[in-house]
Design a protein around this motif. Structure first.
Motif, PDB file in Angstrom:
ATOM      1  N   THR A  71       6.754   3.712   0.428  1.00 37.78           N
ATOM      2  CA  THR A  71       7.802   4.659   0.774  1.00 37.78           C
ATOM      3  C   THR A  71       9.149   3.969   0.869  1.00 37.78           C
ATOM      4  N   THR A  82       2.941  -3.377   7.434  1.00 32.35           N
ATOM      5  CA  THR A  82       2.507  -2.022   7.089  1.00 32.35           C
ATOM      6  C   THR A  82       1.020  -1.857   7.338  1.00 32.35           C
ATOM      7  N   ASN A 137       0.857  -1.178   0.000  1.00 33.10           N
ATOM      8  CA  ASN A 137       0.000   0.000   0.000  1.00 33.10           C
ATOM      9  C   ASN A 137       0.902   1.240   0.000  1.00 33.10           C
ATOM     10  N   SER A 138       0.290   2.413   0.110  1.00 33.16           N
ATOM     11  CA  SER A 138       1.086   3.629  -0.055  1.00 33.16           C
ATOM     12  C   SER A 138       2.130   3.769   1.038  1.00 33.16           C
ATOM     13  N   LYS A 139       1.828   3.230   2.238  1.00 38.41           N
ATOM     14  CA  LYS A 139       2.809   3.322   3.318  1.00 38.41           C
ATOM     15  C   LYS A 139       4.029   2.454   3.009  1.00 38.41           C
ATOM     16  N   HIS A 167       2.725   1.082  14.303  1.00 41.01           N
ATOM     17  CA  HIS A 167       1.518   1.565  13.638  1.00 41.01           C
ATOM     18  C   HIS A 167       0.328   0.640  13.799  1.00 41.01           C
TER      19      HIS A 167
END
Lengths: 88, 226
Positions: free
Chosen positions: B67, B226, B62-64, B119
């Motif tokens: 990175t 994540t 995913n977008s996290k 997280h």
């Protein structure tokens, strides 16, 4: 045009043989100067062989051949025992 | 013969200077940075390869997780190029040293684990217990899952070290055997030489595969966390 060009600005090929020691001593041996020399050498090679429109495999293979040679010189001390000799 | 086999794995020093740093930094020269829209052939080939690999590898995140793209792409480039350069004659391969591979594996793995705990604490803790286990097996399984978590970085490092070292060692041995057999029986030497050729092809593949596997596993650990 002056007939005598100062020694510092001459390129290596234009320096006369008698002037060679003083020319060498006049080069910049500070860390910045040495870094500059490496950078100039790198870009000279890069722009001549790699950064061209139709670069070929010769550009990198020369670098790899020099790398192999460097490693051979580095390990010559151990390698010389493996020569083919009657008595080692 | 015995001392010679392992001498090539010793840390290279030249007149007492540790030039292993130079050897580790050497692959970076082979990857020039792109300056223009249309670059020379070397850079274009490398750009195409990096885009192909990054799309394939980062698609699952995913977008996290994405990175981490820069980190994982430079990791696979570094390990791949170092392994491939090690196949040149007489060269030293830094990835044969366990110290270096542990230094790569432990921080990356720890990064993914700590990110997961920070997280998504509940989900990260829930990884320790697979779904649907019978109640009386729970303590046992938690211990086993903890052990398997802590073994991940060690496995990453040792896998890479052992594969590359074993390949190099095999090539040395079979090459030496070919040379020794040449004076005794050339036909056997020919068979051994063919084995050596096949082994070299395998080593090329292994060099790239190991880089891929290392990076893939790190990205998997990342995906979990994540």
């Amino acid at each position: 045009m002056a007939s005598v060009v100062p020694l510092k600005e001459k390129k290596l090929m234009e320096v006369k043989l008698g002037e060679l020691p003083s020319w060498i001593l006049m080069r910049d041996f500070t860390p910045k100067g040495i870094a500059g020399a490496f950078q100039r050498g790198y870009y000279r090679y890069y722009n001549k062989y790699i950064n061209v429109k139709k670069g070929s495999v010769a550009g990198i293979s020369m670098v790899l051949a020099a790398y192999v040679l460097f490693n051979y010189c580095r390990s010559y001390k151990e390698l010389k025992h493996e020569r083919r000799r009657k008595y080692h | 013969m015995n001392e010679n086999l392992f001498a090539s794995f010793a840390t290279p020093t030249m007149m007492g200077l540790p030039i292993v740093i130079l050897i580790i930094m050497f692959p970076s020269i082979l990857f020039p940075s792109p300056n223009r829209l249309i670059n020379n052939r070397l850079i274009s080939i490398q750009q195409w390869l990096v885009q192909l690999t990054s799309k394939q590898m980062m698609a699952i995140h995913n977008s996290k997780g994405q990175t981490w793209t820069l980190m994982l792409m430079s990791l696979i480039l570094f390990i791949g190029s170092t392994n491939l350069l090690g196949l040149l004659p007489h060269s030293f391969t830094p990835t044969t040293q366990l110290s270096m591979n542990l230094g790569m594996a432990i921080p990356l793995w720890a990064g993914t684990v700590f990110m997961g705990f920070r997280h998504k604490t509940k989900a990260a803790l829930a990884h320790f217990l697979p779904q649907g286990t019978p109640i009386f097996l729970i303590p046992m399984l938690v211990i086993i899952e903890t052990i398997s978590l802590f073994i991940q970085p060690v496995a990453l490092a040792v896998r890479l070290t052992a594969n590359i070292t074993a390949g190099h060692l095999l090539m040395h041995l079979i090459g030496g055997a070919t040379l020794a057999l040449m004076s005794i029986s050339p036909s056997t030497a020919l068979i051994t030489f063919i084995i050596l050729i096949l082994l070299t092809i395998l080593e090329f593949a292994v060099a790239m595969i190991q880089a891929y596997v290392f990076t893939l596993l790190v990205s998997l650990y990342l995906h979990d966390n994540t």
